[in-house]
Design an enzyme around this catalytic site. Structure first.
Site, mmCIF file in Angstrom:
data_model
loop_
_atom_site.group_PDB
_atom_site.id
_atom_site.type_symbol
_atom_site.label_atom_id
_atom_site.label_comp_id
_atom_site.label_asym_id
_atom_site.label_seq_id
_atom_site.Cartn_x
_atom_site.Cartn_y
_atom_site.Cartn_z
ATOM 1 N N ARG A 48 0.852 -1.204 0.000
ATOM 2 C CA ARG A 48 0.000 0.000 0.000
ATOM 3 C C ARG A 48 0.881 1.245 0.000
ATOM 4 O O ARG A 48 0.605 2.219 -0.682
ATOM 5 C CB ARG A 48 -0.960 0.025 1.197
ATOM 6 C CG ARG A 48 -1.693 1.352 1.299
ATOM 7 C CD ARG A 48 -2.958 1.383 2.153
ATOM 8 N NE ARG A 48 -2.956 0.510 3.283
ATOM 9 C CZ ARG A 48 -2.290 0.709 4.435
ATOM 10 N NH1 ARG A 48 -1.540 1.789 4.583
ATOM 11 N NH2 ARG A 48 -2.345 -0.178 5.398
ATOM 12 N N TYR A 101 -15.425 17.439 -16.036
ATOM 13 C CA TYR A 101 -15.692 16.001 -16.143
ATOM 14 C C TYR A 101 -16.764 15.650 -15.110
ATOM 15 O O TYR A 101 -16.694 16.089 -13.961
ATOM 16 C CB TYR A 101 -14.387 15.227 -15.880
ATOM 17 C CG TYR A 101 -14.598 13.746 -15.794
ATOM 18 C CD1 TYR A 101 -14.906 13.010 -16.931
ATOM 19 C CD2 TYR A 101 -14.527 13.079 -14.585
ATOM 20 C CE1 TYR A 101 -15.124 11.649 -16.854
ATOM 21 C CE2 TYR A 101 -14.740 11.714 -14.503
ATOM 22 C CZ TYR A 101 -15.042 11.008 -15.638
ATOM 23 O OH TYR A 101 -15.265 9.659 -15.565
ATOM 24 N N ASP A 173 -6.281 19.055 -15.008
ATOM 25 C CA ASP A 173 -6.623 17.691 -15.416
ATOM 26 C C ASP A 173 -6.237 17.591 -16.892
ATOM 27 O O ASP A 173 -6.903 18.140 -17.773
ATOM 28 C CB ASP A 173 -8.123 17.450 -15.206
ATOM 29 C CG ASP A 173 -8.562 16.052 -15.638
ATOM 30 O OD1 ASP A 173 -7.852 15.426 -16.439
ATOM 31 O OD2 ASP A 173 -9.644 15.621 -15.196
ATOM 32 N N LYS A 198 -7.244 6.566 -19.779
ATOM 33 C CA LYS A 198 -7.516 7.069 -21.123
ATOM 34 C C LYS A 198 -6.253 6.968 -21.985
ATOM 35 O O LYS A 198 -5.822 5.869 -22.270
ATOM 36 C CB LYS A 198 -8.066 8.496 -21.020
ATOM 37 C CG LYS A 198 -9.145 8.684 -19.912
ATOM 38 C CD LYS A 198 -10.412 7.894 -20.139
ATOM 39 C CE LYS A 198 -11.315 7.835 -18.902
ATOM 40 N NZ LYS A 198 -11.638 9.109 -18.282
HETATM 41 C C1 LIG Z 1 -12.108 9.574 -17.002
HETATM 42 C C2 LIG Z 1 -11.744 10.922 -16.516
HETATM 43 C C3 LIG Z 1 -11.527 11.183 -15.151
HETATM 44 C C4 LIG Z 1 -11.730 10.123 -14.084
HETATM 45 O O1 LIG Z 1 -10.820 9.080 -14.193
HETATM 46 P P1 LIG Z 1 -11.137 7.541 -13.800
HETATM 47 O O2 LIG Z 1 -9.865 6.863 -14.153
HETATM 48 O O3 LIG Z 1 -12.320 7.107 -14.596
HETATM 49 O O4 LIG Z 1 -11.436 7.526 -12.332
HETATM 50 C C5 LIG Z 1 -11.140 12.456 -14.788
HETATM 51 N N1 LIG Z 1 -11.024 13.445 -15.703
HETATM 52 C C6 LIG Z 1 -11.228 13.241 -17.010
HETATM 53 C C7 LIG Z 1 -11.068 14.376 -17.963
HETATM 54 C C8 LIG Z 1 -11.602 11.979 -17.471
HETATM 55 O O5 LIG Z 1 -11.836 11.788 -18.771
#
Ligand SMILES: *Cc1c(COP(=O)(O)O)cnc(C)c1O
Length: 383
Positions: A48, A101, A173, A198
């Site tokens: 962890r 998001y 982000d 992604k």
């Molecule tokens: C998918 C996404 C998230 C969240 O990420 P997860 O891996 O699904 O928890 C945050 N910001 C953006 C822009 C995203 O596309």
């Protein structure tokens, strides 16, 4: 300084010292032997707190974003949660994008407000609107650029100036751009966040998240809080993400090539009303995007004539573009944000047009993608 792909393939990834394995092993061990009490062999104690496969991924991601510290998480939302626990306390205020998001909006609107955090959604493409929204209690400005699903662009350097004056932290982000197309730390951001689910992972086979910062004190607090709440990725997930990251540059070039071609096709199609792609000169954020991004990425959205029924019909009629949420994988996806990814924001300031279609343009042969989309738009295929 080494180039992007050299870092993607080598940073944090020396051949394994005990076996010579060229690829970082999946260290599937929860605990590590000690030579006498407290005698850690390589700094590892319990997975962890830290795991060698995760360390390799973290060093790689830090190098790709040009930051000193990378911290990998079990999901993008896990990363967001830990970061906001570190940066906010009851009574504080956060500015979020008016088209944030959906998961980020839910975390702030449904979870953090219960802990006494206040928030204001702002169009971050408008720096004056941001200045007007900042309060003495504002501790965080949370930015996404390009945004989801309307591909809005915010000027990261301009937002960093506002954040500095306000003594707030600027978080970017960077999921939609990926570290290959945009590096927010170099533009003045304090922390970069990724859903590595992604583009970084890139193959739609793993969920993960990451934070990168060059602030030593902040990195310590992030690691401490992550270890306290336990939102860590397992070693196999860290390994898959690292494997994906190696090819990020070549994938992003191809995603961008294909998306440019698809955007061009859409602009010329009689059943399309408006195309949202920052690579188009008529896009309102094009100049800023051209200044801060290497290329314009693989996400394209558009509205169709005929309202939501027509948008749903197009989503149902494609064959190569798979109807699914998420984005950033090698395969092309299509979705209807109003009914799918953005259903939870209906009726809020984040609501999106109901005739909008969002594409995650993959890296298949682009003429096959173009033929598929054209057939769906022409109404040649009935759903
Ligand atoms: C998918 C996404 C998230 C969240 O990420 P997860 O891996 O699904 O928890 C945050 N910001 C953006 C822009 C995203 O596309």
């Amino acid at each position: 300084m080494r180039g992007f792909s050299t870092n993607a393939i080598h940073a944090g990834q020396e051949p394994d010292p005990s076996t010579g394995a060229v690829i970082v092993p999946i260290h599937a061990s929860s605990t590590f032997a000690q030579d006498g009490v407290g005698g850690l062999r390589a700094g590892y104690e319990y997975s962890r707190s830290a795991n060698p496969t995760r360390t390799a991924l973290q060093e790689c991601l830090a190098a790709l974003e040009g930051g000193r510290h990378g911290v990998a998480f079990g999901s993008g939302m896990g990363a967001s949660d830990v970061l906001l626990r570190v940066l906010l306390k009851p009574g504080d205020h956060i500015v979020i994008p008016h088209d944030a998001y959906g998961g980020t909006f839910r975390l702030v609107d449904k979870v953090l407000t219960g802990w006494g955090i206040e928030y204001t959604p702002v169009d971050l493409g408008d720096v004056d609107a941001l200045r007007a929204a900042v309060r003495p209690t504002t501790r965080v400005i949370w930015c996404e650029t390009p945004t989801n699903p309307l591909l809005g662009i915010a000027d990261i350097a301009a937002l960093a100036d506002v954040a500095r004056t306000a003594q707030a932290r600027l978080v970017v982000d960077n999921t939609f751009a990926s570290p290959y197309l945009q590096n927010p730390l170099a533009l003045g951001a304090d922390v970069v966040l990724h859903s590595t689910t992604k583009y970084v992972g890139g193959h739609s086979d793993v969920v993960g998240g990451a934070l990168v910062t060059s602030d030593d004190e902040l990195a310590d607090k992030i690691r401490f809080t992550q270890n306290s709440v336990g939102s860590v990725p397992g070693p196999f997930d860290a390994w898959l993400t690292l494997r994906g990251a190696k090819t990020l540059a070549v994938r992003m070039e191809r995603h961008s090539d294909n998306a440019e071609r698809i955007a061009e096709l859409l602009v010329g199609h009689r059943n399309v009303e408006k195309v949202y792609y920052p690579g188009l000169p008529e896009h309102t954020g094009h100049d800023v995007a051209a200044k801060q991004m290497r290329r314009f990425g693989g996400m394209v959205s558009f509205t169709v004539t005929g309202g939501s029924a027509a948008a749903l019909a197009v989503c149902a009629a494609t064959e190569l573009f798979t109807l699914a949420e998420s984005l950033g994988g090698v395969e092309s996806l299509i979705e209807h944000p109003a009914a799918m990814t953005h259903a939870s924001v209906a009726g809020s300031v984040l609501e999106v047009p109901d005739n909008l279609v969002r594409l995650s343009v993959g890296i298949e042969d682009v003429e096959d993608l173009a033929d598929d989309l054209r057939a769906a738009l022409d109404g040649l295929r009935s759903p």
